[in-house]
Design a protein around this motif. Structure first.
Motif, PDB file in Angstrom:
ATOM      1  N   ARG A 266      15.658  45.708  43.709  1.00 26.99           N
ATOM      2  CA  ARG A 266      15.959  45.595  42.280  1.00 26.99           C
ATOM      3  C   ARG A 266      17.448  45.260  42.084  1.00 26.99           C
ATOM      4  O   ARG A 266      17.803  44.346  41.354  1.00 26.99           O
ATOM      5  CB  ARG A 266      15.630  46.917  41.574  1.00 26.99           C
ATOM      6  CG  ARG A 266      15.437  46.809  40.077  1.00 26.99           C
ATOM      7  CD  ARG A 266      14.927  48.138  39.536  1.00 26.99           C
ATOM      8  NE  ARG A 266      15.878  49.212  39.767  1.00 26.99           N
ATOM      9  CZ  ARG A 266      16.886  49.498  38.956  1.00 26.99           C
ATOM     10  NH1 ARG A 266      17.064  48.795  37.872  1.00 26.99           N
ATOM     11  NH2 ARG A 266      17.707  50.479  39.231  1.00 26.99           N
ATOM     12  N   LEU A 270      19.153  41.878  40.696  1.00 26.30           N
ATOM     13  CA  LEU A 270      20.129  41.928  39.618  1.00 26.30           C
ATOM     14  C   LEU A 270      21.406  41.206  40.007  1.00 26.30           C
ATOM     15  O   LEU A 270      21.919  40.362  39.258  1.00 26.30           O
ATOM     16  CB  LEU A 270      20.472  43.385  39.309  1.00 26.30           C
ATOM     17  CG  LEU A 270      19.718  44.028  38.162  1.00 26.30           C
ATOM     18  CD1 LEU A 270      20.142  45.472  37.995  1.00 26.30           C
ATOM     19  CD2 LEU A 270      19.990  43.245  36.879  1.00 26.30           C
ATOM     20  N   SER A 271      21.876  41.544  41.214  1.00 24.04           N
ATOM     21  CA  SER A 271      23.145  40.990  41.658  1.00 24.04           C
ATOM     22  C   SER A 271      23.016  39.491  41.895  1.00 24.04           C
ATOM     23  O   SER A 271      23.903  38.718  41.575  1.00 24.04           O
ATOM     24  CB  SER A 271      23.599  41.753  42.893  1.00 24.04           C
ATOM     25  OG  SER A 271      24.193  40.910  43.809  1.00 24.04           O
ATOM     26  N   GLN A 274      23.001  37.832  38.612  1.00 24.39           N
ATOM     27  CA  GLN A 274      24.361  37.841  38.102  1.00 24.39           C
ATOM     28  C   GLN A 274      25.184  36.719  38.734  1.00 24.39           C
ATOM     29  O   GLN A 274      25.859  35.956  38.055  1.00 24.39           O
ATOM     30  CB  GLN A 274      24.971  39.219  38.413  1.00 24.39           C
ATOM     31  CG  GLN A 274      26.449  39.341  38.173  1.00 24.39           C
ATOM     32  CD  GLN A 274      26.726  39.616  36.722  1.00 24.39           C
ATOM     33  OE1 GLN A 274      25.795  39.888  35.974  1.00 24.39           O
ATOM     34  NE2 GLN A 274      27.977  39.521  36.317  1.00 24.39           N
TER      35      GLN A 274
END
Lengths: 508, 228
Positions: A266, A270-271, A274
């Motif tokens: 997860r 997300l990273s 980003q």
């Protein structure tokens, strides 16, 4: 092969097995000796009982035989005594029995009837026991050894009585019972006890070893899986068998792994999202920025035909677009590091030439400001020249920004495996506590201070990432008012690591 | 007048490029889609092409390959990504040079000028590099009596090396001499083009005899007459 000490420390199985084996050796030893003592005293007591009753009846019979025998002379008496002593030699071990007749008197021996059966040595009966027998009215016994003339010796029980021989006086009468049979039995029993003891110890050791190993196998498995998880192999799980406590450990462990994997993926997503976003934004900004830049240059080119305020605006527009652009470039580079997409393109280059080029590029005319101290011969290194140039450029720009009109010293030093580039300025410096913050993104030494050059605030952070890509390091020294010293150290050969540093950041 | 073909799907950027290039004295032809390039190229026969990498219809790299099948016209790629794969793909498809957006328009013009320059300034007719004869007047390369087709950039690169046989050229030196670059720019461009050039002129590109690598420094010309 591990030493026993190391095995003791590192292996629970070894520790438990050896402890249990040691304990069982002690217990088996104690039990074995108690058992052996019991058996041997039992056997001896039995033999003693038999021996005493046998000796008593033999003594009685012999006394009766002597009392009621009609012998006229000494020769006849001798014949009778010889008959008594003519015990059959040992053919049956169980019945092994010897006789001995000794006269009380020792010295005056005109005519004596001393004698033993079967060539038994007279000293088979000890002097002490003879004294005891002479003094006693009852049956007495003792342990002794049968000693034969041919040198054979056997353990034995001796039972003593007194005899009265008509016309010859008082005599001692001894019946000796061999214990050879019993000793052999005991030896045999002892052998069996040893054998049983050793077999038992081995068996206990083996059983403990295998049972315990089986028992902790899931723990070993868990440790292995945990190591793999740590190494990044998040797919791995424990094998689970059955429904017992160990299985429940496995279930919990696997649940933990699943939750860990979910969390990590997860966060990774997300990273990644980003980073993708930052990279996309940077790329998307490029096309309009190109147009803006061209438009501004067209305006800037004809600024002389404008009135002064518009002309000045055109100048500001150009410089800010340049700043915006370098920020964008740095941002893109940072996002590449964050995505771990940065790769080295190694070439063999002379780092001195590379530093010189960078100085020339930054300050083509101001050669008095920057002084370079480098070895005379080329310093060849395996590096990505683009990145090393960028590090040097960032360090020099940083020094120029903070030099406060003082000069800058650049030093290159090498040893066998490493090369260092030191950039020293004598300007405003920084507090030691700021040291950790220096490489933070967008951090500024003094936020109240006006910027002299258009540094993006990402320069040192990128330089550090570039250095790390080369397995290198950047060391920093600084003191307020005394300036700063940045030292880049990298291994000279690709794939190497830093063992020592040719230049120390701390000035002498 | 020199005709420049600008292929970019961003209309504003294309228009701005048009203004800048007009200002520099060039005639400009704007094309917005990759698949429209070839018909217009055949009809107009431009002197230089500025080609964006990301194009609707047909990608810039594909367009570049199609043009190279027909012509040795100078091609400068425009890329919004500075990533290596992107740049190398364009160069390997036959582009002579590339500019990463946002570029400095004056630098773009300077580089275009280098690409458009006729290399007739100092004609010494018989240049030799390795076993190859360079005819500067005819603009041709002859190995064992056979003519080898080169783009103008590749020709310039070879001539630069051949003109000073003893000199070792650093990548930076080649960049400024052949591409018209300022220093401290990316030297990967040189590596890719040296490889392309070798694949055309060397008999065995793995063991080059015409363009030699000097480890840690750069490149130099092979000695004429050395065995091949």
């Amino acid at each position: 092969m591990k030493s026993p000490f190391a095995a003791w420390r590192s292996s629970l199985v070894f520790r438990v097995t050896s402890t249990i084996v040691a304990l069982s050796v002690i217990i088996i030893w104690l039990l074995g000796s108690a058992l052996f003592n019991q058996i041997s005293s039992g056997i001896f007591d039995e033999k003693l009982k038999l021996s005493i009753s046998d000796a008593q009846s033999t003594a009685r019979n012999t006394q009766l035989q002597l009392t009621f025998s009609q012998y006229q002379d000494k020769a006849a008496l001798k014949l009778i005594l010889a008959e008594i002593l003519a015990v059959p030699p040992k053919s049956f071990e169980s019945a092994a029995r010897e006789l001995a007749i000794f006269s009380y008197a020792k010295t005056k021996s005109l005519y004596k009837y001393d004698g033993t059966s079967n060539l038994l040595e007279a000293n088979s009966v000890s002097e002490k026991f003879r004294i005891l027998t002479r003094a006693s009215k009852k049956t007495v016994w003792d342990r002794t050894n049968l000693k034969y003339i041919d040198g054979k010796i056997e353990p034995a029980i001796v039972v003593g009585h007194n005899l009265t021989i008509k016309g010859a006086g008082k005599y001692e009468f001894y019946v000796l019972f061999s214990l050879a049979q019993q000793s052999r039995t005991m030896a045999l029993i002892l052998n069996y006890l040893w054998l049983t003891g050793i077999a038992l110890t081995l068996l206990i050791g083996l059983i403990t070893f295998f049972v315990f190993r089986r028992l902790i196998a899931p723990i070993r498995d868990a440790a292995r899986v945990a190591e793999e998880l740590t190494a990044g192999n998040l797919e791995l799980r424990m094998d689970i068998q059955g429904e017992d406590e160990i299985a429940s450990l496995g279930y919990s462990f696997n649940e933990m792994a699943v939750s860990l994997q979910q969390q990590i993926s997860r966060l990774e997503n997300l990273s990644k999202l980003q980073q993708r976003f930052v990279s996309d934004v940077s790329h998307e900004l490029r096309t309009p920025l190109t147009t803006i830049r061209m438009a501004s240059q067209v305006i800037y080119a004809s600024r002389e035909s404008f009135d002064p305020t518009i002309s000045r605006s055109a100048e500001l527009l150009i410089s800010q677009i340049e700043r915006f652009e370098s920020l964008l470039t740095d941002l893109l580079e940072v996002s590449r590091f964050d995505a771990q997409a940065a790769v080295l393109e190694i070439e063999e280059v002379d780092i001195t030439a590379l530093v010189k080029e960078t100085i020339d590029y930054l300050h083509p005319s101001q050669d008095r400001i920057i002084q370079l101290w480098a070895p005379d011969k080329p310093v060849m290194v395996d590096v990505d020249p683009r990145r090393i140039k960028r590090i040097v450029r960032n360090l020099i720009s940083n020094a120029v920004d903070h030099r406060e009109d003082k000069s800058i010293d650049i030093q290159i030093e090498e040893n066998e495996n490493e090369v260092s580039v030191g950039v020293r300025d004598y300007g405003i410096g920084f507090n030691y506590t700021d040291k950790k913050l220096l490489f933070e993104r967008f951090w500024r030494a003094d936020s109240s201070r006006a910027r002299t050059t258009g540094g993006t605030g990402l320069g040192l952070s990128i330089a550090l990432e570039d250095a790390k890509l080369h397995q290198g390091e950047i060391d920093v020294w600084g003191a307020r008012g005394l300036g700063a010293h940045f030292v880049l150290t990298i291994p000279k050969f690709a794939g190497g690591s830093i063992q020592s540093k040719p230049i120390s950041a701390q000035p002498e | 007048m020199t005709l420049i073909m600008v292929v970019d799907d961003d209309q504003d950027l294309a228009e701005m490029l048009g203004i800048v290039l007009n200002g520099a004295g060039y005639e400009v032809d704007l094309v917005g889609r990759g698949d429209e390039v070839m018909p217009i190229f055949t009809a107009q026969n431009p002197d230089l092409i500025l080609l964006d990498v990301m194009l609707p219809g047909l990608s810039g790299v594909e367009v570049c390959k199609l043009i190279r099948e027909k012509s040795m016209v100078p091609i400068v790629m425009l890329s919004a990504k500075g990533d290596k794969q992107d740049v190398v793909a364009g160069l390997e498809a036959g582009a002579d040079d590339y500019m990463v957006k946002p570029f400095d328009p004056s630098e773009l013009v300077a580089r275009m000028k280098v690409r458009l320059r006729r290399s007739t300034a100092e004609v010494s007719s018989d240049l030799q590099i390795g076993n190859i004869k360079i005819d500067q007047i005819e603009h041709s390369i002859i190995r064992d009596g056979q003519i080898i087709a080169l783009t103008r950039l590749e020709f310039d690169l070879l001539v630069a090396l051949a003109k000073e046989p003893g000199r070792v050229f650093s990548r930076e030196a080649l960049l400024s001499e052949v591409w018209g670059y300022r220093p401290a720019t990316d030297t990967r461009l040189v590596n890719v083009h040296i490889q392309r050039l070798r694949s055309k002129v060397e008999l065995d590109p793995e063991n080059p005899t015409i363009i030699l690598t000097v480890r840690g420094v750069g490149y130099k010309a092979g000695v004429p007459g050395s065995s091949q």
